[in-house]
Design a protein around this motif. Structure first.
Motif, mmCIF file in Angstrom:
data_model
loop_
_atom_site.group_PDB
_atom_site.id
_atom_site.type_symbol
_atom_site.label_atom_id
_atom_site.label_comp_id
_atom_site.label_asym_id
_atom_site.label_seq_id
_atom_site.Cartn_x
_atom_site.Cartn_y
_atom_site.Cartn_z
ATOM 1 N N MET A 95 0.768 -1.298 -0.113
ATOM 2 C CA MET A 95 0.057 -0.010 0.003
ATOM 3 C C MET A 95 0.772 1.249 0.114
ATOM 4 O O MET A 95 0.319 2.403 -0.043
ATOM 5 N N ASP A 96 2.273 1.060 0.127
ATOM 6 C CA ASP A 96 3.044 2.141 0.291
ATOM 7 C C ASP A 96 4.170 2.443 -0.686
ATOM 8 O O ASP A 96 4.575 3.621 -0.960
ATOM 9 N N GLY A 97 4.562 1.185 -1.295
ATOM 10 C CA GLY A 97 5.718 1.031 -2.150
ATOM 11 C C GLY A 97 6.822 1.195 -1.757
ATOM 12 O O GLY A 97 7.847 1.278 -2.410
ATOM 13 N N ASN A 98 7.245 1.514 -0.360
ATOM 14 C CA ASN A 98 8.504 1.597 0.212
ATOM 15 C C ASN A 98 9.100 0.058 0.331
ATOM 16 O O ASN A 98 8.487 -0.860 0.453
ATOM 17 N N ILE A 99 10.427 0.026 0.476
ATOM 18 C CA ILE A 99 11.204 -1.128 0.629
ATOM 19 C C ILE A 99 11.518 -1.347 2.111
ATOM 20 O O ILE A 99 12.049 -0.481 2.857
ATOM 21 N N ALA A 100 11.464 -2.807 2.359
ATOM 22 C CA ALA A 100 11.924 -3.145 3.803
ATOM 23 C C ALA A 100 13.398 -2.830 4.091
ATOM 24 O O ALA A 100 14.015 -3.001 3.048
ATOM 25 N N ILE A 149 4.496 1.463 -7.079
ATOM 26 C CA ILE A 149 3.380 1.702 -6.287
ATOM 27 C C ILE A 149 3.593 3.235 -5.635
ATOM 28 O O ILE A 149 4.581 3.249 -5.008
ATOM 29 N N ILE A 150 2.870 3.912 -6.090
ATOM 30 C CA ILE A 150 2.873 5.316 -5.756
ATOM 31 C C ILE A 150 1.471 5.762 -5.015
ATOM 32 O O ILE A 150 0.638 5.949 -5.408
ATOM 33 N N PRO A 151 1.638 5.863 -3.647
ATOM 34 C CA PRO A 151 0.342 6.330 -3.027
ATOM 35 C C PRO A 151 0.482 7.700 -2.751
ATOM 36 O O PRO A 151 1.470 8.486 -2.398
#
Length: 419
Positions: free
Chosen positions: A195-200, A335-337
């Protein structure tokens, strides 16, 4: 029955019940809905392989040769040549010793996580009661609070303790690992958060796992085919191949089919074949789907330009957002929220975008926390710069109209959300 009716009334009153649009065309950048052509910016068909002629041909040929269904579970009659070849192709892509294919990514997470949480219970309950008791009481799963719902559900059915740590907060994870130093530990995280597109922060996760002797499981549903020099996922992106115990993934995003997989060493995969209940007790994926997936992965490896064009579109869209004052942090993921916050406003913006020819359903509770409703925008390889420019123009107008763009609270959320 009364509680069902009251629940539906609650959802309807708050405009939370989804209005599902019926698409009458393939998942391309332009789709047909209710007799209209709309620009689609919400599909996971990132590389547009779902409509690639070779993939379609392979799917049809596989169906002709093997039939529409596998006719059984993998352990009985459902393992075909195509399923075995698909597992081999996935293992080569992920650079792992072995892989298992499931009927869906959701089933993969349910089966793998529950089996890893209590391995003895999965295969030899009546012979190892003491071991079972120990595992149930000594195993702890550490789960990022924004992990996908399938991971959260898997942790619940695993019937062991599971602790949710703050999103990508490694200090919080460290403290919780310290408090459970003497337990058997499993750390689970999305590679790319859906839902955020960020990386762990995988380097920190791996370092903590080594320090506290924990098993690591990474769900690369949105990272496989996207991250890393060869598209092998989060571990390759951070140069940590071989440092993650199990890498999960789905086959319905970059590779445009359906199904899930897990990759790891030979012993772990051999164990999971007899311990993952969702693998044992589910019918195998249709052979035609497996055939199409084999071809899709081959095309992906043969044509790196597909992913390069996707990432160029991601950068182009991100830079366009910055020009209109929406400064989301750049990640090389599609993914770009855009966080709207208020559920009603998010719904209204999505409805107006639909009227203007852009298909981007609003994402709201319970898919995301209350007060964090958003437009979850995804780009594809075949999106044109004209389509992206058109969306940016409409977004600027609508964010201004609904007071989101110039509202300091919402603007702060937009700027800092993925930092």
């Amino acid at each position: 029955m009364e509680i069902v009716i009251k629940t539906l009334e609650y959802l309807d009153n708050l405009r939370l019940y989804p209005k599902i649009k019926t698409v009458s065309s393939p998942p391309k950048p332009v789709v047909r809905i209710d007799g209209r052509n709309l620009h689609m910016f919400c599909s996971n068909n990132y590389l547009n392989l779902a409509t690639h002629p070779r993939v379609i041909k392979s799917n049809v040929e596989g169906t002709k040769n093997f039939g529409t269904g596998a006719g059984g579970s993998r352990l009985i009659s459902g393992s075909t040549d195509l399923h075995k070849e698909l597992e081999k192709v996935i293992s080569e892509l992920k650079n792992c010793e072995d892989s298992l294919v499931f009927s869906s990514g959701y089933l993969a997470n349910l089966g793998v996580i529950s089996a890893m949480a209590a391995p003895a219970r999965s295969v030899a309950k009546e012979l190892t009661m003491n071991m079972l008791y120990s595992l149930k009481n000594e195993t702890v799963i550490f789960n990022d609070e924004l992990n996908h719902a399938s991971i959260i559900d898997a942790c619940k059915i695993a019937n062991v303790a599971h602790i949710r740590y703050k999103h990508v907060d490694m200090n919080d994870l460290r403290e919780k690992l310290k408090k459970n130093r003497n337990k058997r530990k499993i750390i689970i995280s999305d590679g790319v958060f859906s839902m955020d597109g960020n990386i762990a922060p995988l380097p920190e996760i791996v370092a903590l796992a080594e320090e506290f002797q924990a098993i690591t499981i990474i769900d690369d549903a949105h990272a496989t085919g996207i991250l890393g020099e060869n598209g092998r996922g989060t571990a390759e992106y951070f140069n940590l191949k071989g440092k993650v115990d199990l890498e999960m993934g789905t086959l319905n995003k970059v590779f445009a089919g359906v199904g899930g997989f897990v990759s790891g060493n030979t012993d772990l995969c051999r164990f999971l074949r007899v311990a993952s209940r969702s693998y044992i007790f589910s019918a195998a994926m249709p052979p035609g789907v497996a055939s199409g997936l084999i071809t899709a992965i081959k095309i992906f490896r043969e044509e790196p330009g597909l992913r390069n064009r996707l990432l160029k579109n991601v950068e182009y869209f991100q830079s366009g957002l910055k020009k209109i004052g929406i400064h989301v942090k750049y990640y090389p993921t599609p993914i770009i929220p855009i966080i709207i916050g208020d559920e009603s406003i998010a719904m209204s913006i999505a409805e107006e975008l639909f009227k203007k020819g852009f298909f981007i359903p609003a994402i709201r509770w319970p898919a995301v926390p209350k007060g964090k409703a958003r437009l979850r925008i995804t780009v594809m390889t075949e999106h044109t710069t004209e389509q992206i420019d058109g969306l940016i123009t409409e977004l600027e107008e609508l964010l201004e109209k609904y007071g989101v763009k110039n509202n300091p609270v919402h603007l702060k959320t937009l700027i800092t959300h993925n930092v």
